[in-house]
Design an enzyme around this catalytic site. Structure first.
Site, PDB file in Angstrom:
ATOM      1  N   LYS A  84       0.837  -1.198   0.000  1.00  0.00           N
ATOM      2  CA  LYS A  84       0.000   0.000   0.000  1.00  0.00           C
ATOM      3  C   LYS A  84       0.875   1.253   0.000  1.00  0.00           C
ATOM      4  O   LYS A  84       1.850   1.336   0.739  1.00  0.00           O
ATOM      5  CB  LYS A  84      -0.921  -0.006   1.224  1.00  0.00           C
ATOM      6  CG  LYS A  84      -1.910   1.160   1.256  1.00  0.00           C
ATOM      7  CD  LYS A  84      -2.866   1.044   2.433  1.00  0.00           C
ATOM      8  CE  LYS A  84      -3.820   2.228   2.509  1.00  0.00           C
ATOM      9  NZ  LYS A  84      -4.770   2.131   3.636  1.00  0.00           N
ATOM     10  N   SER A 159      -9.278   3.286   2.451  1.00  0.00           N
ATOM     11  CA  SER A 159      -8.157   3.728   1.658  1.00  0.00           C
ATOM     12  C   SER A 159      -7.304   2.585   1.119  1.00  0.00           C
ATOM     13  O   SER A 159      -6.374   2.813   0.343  1.00  0.00           O
ATOM     14  CB  SER A 159      -7.276   4.666   2.501  1.00  0.00           C
ATOM     15  OG  SER A 159      -6.722   3.970   3.612  1.00  0.00           O
ATOM     16  N   SER A 183     -10.588   1.306   6.575  1.00  0.00           N
ATOM     17  CA  SER A 183      -9.830   1.045   5.351  1.00  0.00           C
ATOM     18  C   SER A 183      -9.429  -0.402   5.170  1.00  0.00           C
ATOM     19  O   SER A 183      -8.954  -0.781   4.101  1.00  0.00           O
ATOM     20  CB  SER A 183      -8.584   1.935   5.314  1.00  0.00           C
ATOM     21  OG  SER A 183      -8.963   3.297   5.268  1.00  0.00           O
TER      22      SER A 183
END
Length: 482
Positions: A84, A159, A183
């Site tokens: 990520k 996210s 997220s």
């Protein structure tokens, strides 16, 4: 289906077994996933900063040579893995989805990335995230927007949207992510995969104040999530709040008896939370799976006002986002910030010491109320999202079921109570609406009972009629729907 295509269909643990038994090579595994990325990533925009394919195949060849010599780096030996883009992976772009850091390259691995690399993974690139991880919609002006494999006109959530979409599209075996406001829960719901928000301190984080964000795993099976958590978790000298327990136990013994287990269903908090039509019905239909397992499920609410949880969360969240205050003070970098980040910082700058003291006291009171609830119930279940995946051109829903949202993130309030309490939360699929759009539920466990949450998620996965590994229409060539 070709042999190459079949490789990407395996669970991560299955793939690990195939590699270590030398039934498939690391080169074959890398080539299969790179082919999947080449085919679907142009549509989805899930993986960013992808490294050169020849270099990756050369690294995979080296991993094969190591196995031939009798050496394995770990269960992820030869796995392609994308990190990520909020985390640092040495030598790769580390933009955090912000134009401010569009040219930043990481000089070292973050702790969790180093652990994944040490387990044998080959870091192939990054997964997309909204700017600084703010908002449950993955778009930014560096890498663009991430689409949903179940309907590429819609968002993958955020996210950790890039990682969840990459999982659903079989572009990676497992994915890391982070979670402040859902997220690791909203993207799994939107992409029909599994996520886990670990307990505070389970995965090491620097600092003495637990503002909100934790790192954690996502995968297509609960067993894979548990195995990746075992890799990411464990104490670290640089993390003063970490849990000092052996992480290997987190992925062991996932099967147990559930007769008499008591589950509290909070739903929409008796109408307090607005939900898009169909979301609550799908979540409630999933409760029957727990009953088939022998659990007792009943609707019940904690003895605490949800609006008070929300108000204290706003203070905690904006306080944490004041780490970007220096960038805000500089007009040049402030001009590169998205409005939501500016809003967060300006909200935080208005806070007083008394505001923060009251927010801390409110959080303590909420934790005490939830502790009382866990004296009577073993787990709590709640929706993972209040809406289905929406148009990817829309930054955030302005209303739900006719009720206006007063902030850019109010539409994800269903995840906030469990962020504020620090309890472990698994996100599992709940099914699809008539349009083929997925949603999911949260399974909340007692303090530090990450293993128990994983066990319940595993049992649910095994017994649920909706957790069946059905491919997104994008991958099957179907026109849509489920």
């Amino acid at each position: 289906m070709s042999e190459q295509a079949r490789l990407v269909e395996h669970s991560a643990l299955e793939l690990s077994g195939l590699i270590h038994r030398r039934e498939v090579s690391c080169v074959e595994v890398m080539a299969a996933h790179l082919a999947q990325i080449e085919r679907y990533n142009p549509v989805l925009g899930a993986i960013v900063a992808l490294r050169d394919g020849d270099e990756l195949l050369a690294e995979a060849r080296q991993r094969d040579d190591e196995l031939a010599a009798g050496r394995s780096r770990g269960w992820m030996h030869g796995f392609p893995h994308a990190v990520k883009d909020l985390a640092a992976a040495k030598g790769l772009p580390h933009t955090s989805g912000s134009r401010i850091f569009a040219d930043r390259v990481a000089e070292a691995d973050d702790v969790v990335v180093a652990r994944i690399r040490a387990a044998g993974a080959i870091i192939i690139g990054k997964t997309n995230t909204p700017e600084f991880g703010l908002g449950s919609q993955t778009y930014n002006e560096v890498w663009g927007t991430t689409a949903n494999p179940y309907d590429p006109s819609r968002t993958a959530g955020g996210s950790s949207g890039g990682g969840a979409a990459a999982l659903a599209a079989r572009m990676v075996p497992v994915a890391d992510g982070s979670d402040n406001m859902g997220s690791l829960r909203n993207p799994p719901a939107f992409n029909h995969v599994v996520g886990l928000r670990p307990s505070w301190g389970r995965v090491p984080e620097p600092g003495f104040i637990p503002y909100g964000s934790v790192n954690g795993p996502m995968a297509r099976t609960v067993a894979d999530v548990a195995q990746l958590l075992s890799t990411m978790a464990g104490p670290d000298a640089g993390a003063p709040l970490c849990i000092d327990e052996d992480p290997a136990s987190l992925s062991a013994d996932l099967v147990r008896d559930w007769a008499g287990t008591r589950i509290a269903w909070v739903g929409d908090w008796d109408g307090y939370l607005p939900t898009e039509p169909g979301v609550l019905e799908l979540c409630e239909s999933a409760l029957a799976t727990f009953e088939r397992l022998g659990c007792e499920v009943e609707p019940v609410l904690p003895a605490y006002a949800p609006q008070d949880i929300w108000e204290s969360y706003l203070a905690w969240r904006s306080w944490g986002n004041l780490r970007y205050a220096d960038l805000y003070e500089d007009p040049a970098t402030r001009a590169l910030m998205k409005p939501e980040l500016v809003w967060e910082i300006e909200y935080g700058l208005r806070l007083t010491a008394l505001d923060l003291t009251r927010a801390a006291a409110a959080r303590d009171a909420w934790y005490a109320a939830l502790a009382g609830m866990f004296e009577r119930y073993d787990f709590v279940v709640a929706p993972s999202a209040q809406v289905f995946p929406f148009d990817k051109a829309v930054h955030w829903p302005r209303e739900i079921a006719g009720r206006p949202m007063d902030t850019y993130h109010r539409w994800m309030e269903t995840v906030v109570p469990w962020t504020m309490s620090g309890h472990p939360v698994a996100a599992v699929p709940a099914g699809f609406d008539r349009r083929g759009l997925p949603t999911g539920i949260q399974l909340i466990g007692r303090r530090h009972d990450d293993h128990g949450v994983l066990q319940l998620a595993h049992a649910y996965e095994t017994a649920s009629p909706v957790v069946d590994g059905t491919l997104p229409p994008l991958l099957t060539g179907e026109p849509g729907g489920h």
